[in-house]
Each structure stands twice: as structure tokens, then as C-alpha cells.
Enzyme design. Sequence first.
Site, PDB file in Angstrom:
ATOM      1  CG  ASP A  14      -2.115  -0.966   0.977  1.00  0.00           C
ATOM      2  OD1 ASP A  14      -2.538  -1.121  -0.190  1.00  0.00           O
ATOM      3  OD2 ASP A  14      -2.582  -1.555   1.960  1.00  0.00           O
ATOM      4  NE  ARG A 101       0.444   2.588  13.148  1.00  0.00           N
ATOM      5  CZ  ARG A 101       0.947   1.346  13.096  1.00  0.00           C
ATOM      6  NH1 ARG A 101       1.983   1.008  13.835  1.00  0.00           N
ATOM      7  NH2 ARG A 101       0.444   0.442  12.292  1.00  0.00           N
ATOM      8  CG  ASP A 130      -2.748   1.575  13.164  1.00  0.00           C
ATOM      9  OD1 ASP A 130      -2.559   1.789  14.376  1.00  0.00           O
ATOM     10  OD2 ASP A 130      -2.561   0.464  12.629  1.00  0.00           O
ATOM     11  CB  SER A 181      -3.460  -6.873   7.967  1.00  0.00           C
ATOM     12  OG  SER A 181      -2.968  -5.660   8.482  1.00  0.00           O
TER      13      SER A 181
END
Length: 407
Positions: A14, A101, A130, A181
Site C-alpha cells: 500500500d 504511531r 491507526d 495484515s
Amino acid sequence: MSDRVVLAYSGGLDTSVAIPYLAEHMGAEVIAVAVDVGQGGETGYAGNEMEMIRKRALACGAVESEVIDARDEFATDFCFPAIRANALYMDRYPLLSSLSRPLIVKHLVAAASRHGGTVVSHGCTGKGNDQVRFEVGIGALAPHLKVVAPARDFAWTRDKAIAYAETKGLPIETSKRSPYSIDQNVWGRAVETGFLEDIWNGPIEDVYAYTADPSIPRDADEVVITFDGGVPVALDGETVTPYEAIVALNRRAGAQGVGRIDIVEDRLVGIKSREVYEAPGAIALITAHQELENVTVERDQARFKKSVEQRWGELVYDGLWFSPLKHSLDAFIADTQRHVSGEIRMTLHGGRATVTGRRSDSSLYDFSLATYDEGDLFDQSLAKGFVQLWGLPSRLASARDARLGAN
Ligand code: ARG
């Protein structure tokens, strides 16, 4: 002049597709920033792999590509506060993605100012937590930056992304891509999607990478963890850095299958999702820390801290790392950790980290009060009156109910 977009780059499909896409659709120059938080696997040493990722971004068309080694910073400023907070969302998830994050955000913001970036980009979809953590964090640290999330904002599907990667000839191995994922760093590994989306399906051994099968017979391991002010500073008497402490326990606890978690979790966007985590070092360290607190933290402070811990974990999960309430709770937690120093001995075996011994100069455990043997200094005659007064409100209420005929 074209916009400069700073992209949080992982090296995966991605974010690789995002590079030519942002260049083409926004006429932007893309600066790829990969932040190393120990995603190199259970040993945490990513080295070459991060260099491959840096080059891949350039091959995809980034004008600049940087790898930032933030492993020590992640361990010290993000994982260690999570130990002090015994941070387990829904009592089980050690927040590994949630903790990384805000750190990535810090580095994206710094990179934007270094490179004259006006836009920040990430590869998250619109269904997860996220995206919230990235964008709320950026809003707190650099409100002037715009955000674009191509996978979400331009509604990509996996097939579309693969097709786009093929037309652009991007150096991405789409066929070998795992059905899951995965997000991983030194604090642990998160696995979702694929057959795990049927919540009746049990995880297969294939899902795990940081932990060995706990059901296989093997010899137990014993470790002594030294804490100072609520954080580990030595293992078996050897001084370790924060990052080394986590890496070493990932290896040792992981070899015993410690820290596998299979949970249906409440996401901030309202979805319940099935997650499989493995966090051997995190679980061993939090378990040890909790027991050292049992020995060194005063009763009311400890009871109150439980609710603070839960709220702290929720704030971090919900993307509010840089919020005023989180800041205030940090101050409370820091104050509770002043005496959380000493040693915990643990046995790592069969998927469990079990505390077997504790010692501390700041212990509140008083042998002469606790013992039932010789040397007992506890004055039991004081207990009789104490118990009577303690029960007085209940007795009054019960007498009142009897008088009124209530039950
Ligand atoms: N559900 C976890 C969280 O929100 C893990 C997310 C993992 N992220 C990912 N892109 N696979 O913290």
C-alpha cells in the site's frame, strides 16, 4: 512549486503504491520516511532489511528516502511508560501498534520541517485505529500540516493496488504477500484478517513468528529482572538498555511460548475485530512489574492506580497520546513509581511467565507482621475493635431495614 508529501513508508504494497500515486494525482514530490521501531522480527535488529526498504521507496519514485532508527527512543519513551502503566487494553492487548504511531508521527513532523513538507501521508484504511492515531497526533504536534491517506481517501482495494503496482512496474512481490495484515515492532506483533476473520477459527501455528508453540515440552527458563523506578535495568544481574531488555525477553519468553493473545477487540471506529497478538517480552515485563508494585506500592495508591491504568490504556489506544489527560495521568503514574525498585524472579515455561520471588529495599512487606510463626509482632487484640467499627455502617443499615420491614 509542487507540494512535498512526507509519507510514512513501511515497504509494503500500500505505501509503495502510494508513492507514484501521490506523485501522479497530486503532482507532489514524495519523501518516504521509514521509522525503525524494531520491526525486524523477534530479535529486533532490522539493519539490512531497513536499507532494502529505503532503496525500494526510491525505486518506486520517491525523491528522498530516509530510515530513522528510533528503536531506543521507542523502547525508552513509549514501551517503558507502558510498563509503568501496566498497559493492557481490554485487560489483554499490550498496545504495540498504538504505542508506535505517536512516535512515527513525531518523526514525520520532524521530517516535514526538514524537507519543507506541507502534507503528511499514511497507508491506513478508513476502518482501523491507526488512521486516528496518525491524524490526531499530527493535529496535536503540527496542526498546519495537511493529511492524505490514499488507501482510504481514494478507496483502493487490494486488487486495484496490485494492478496499479503492476502497470507502474513497482518492485513489490505481491504474489508472496501473506494473507494476514501484520504490524510488528519490538513491543510485539499484531496479526489480523484472512481466516482469522471467522472468530470461531483457532489460530494455526503459521500465524506466529515471535513465539514458539507453548505446548511442546522443553526445559523451563528462569530470569531475574531488576527494576529501578518502575522500569527494567538489568537481567540476571547484567545491565541492559531499555531496547536490549525487551529484545532479550522477547527471545527468552518467546522461546517458551509466552505472550500469545487471541482477542475480539473494540476498535475506536465502533467495529469489533479479531486480533492475534504475540508480545512475549511485554507480557513478561508487565507481569514482573505488576508483582513488584504489589510489594512496593501502598494499598490505596495501588487500588486507585488500577483505574488510572485502564484509562491510560484507553487514551493510548484511542490515539490520544498527546492529549492533556494523558499528560496528567503520566504525572500520577510517575509519582507512583518512586519506590518500584527491586528484583523479580520469574519462571518462563509452557506459555506462562510466573513470578516465583521478589526482593526490594523499598518493600512494604513486613515479615514480622505477616508471619504466622515465631517472631509475630502483629497485635491481634487491635483487630477486634477494628472489625467492629469497620462493620458498623452495615450493621446500622441492616437494623434500619429490619425496623422498616424492608428486605
Ligand atoms: N488492533 C490493533 C490496534 O489497533 C492492531 C492494529 C494493527 N495494525 C495493522 N495495520 N495491522 O492497535
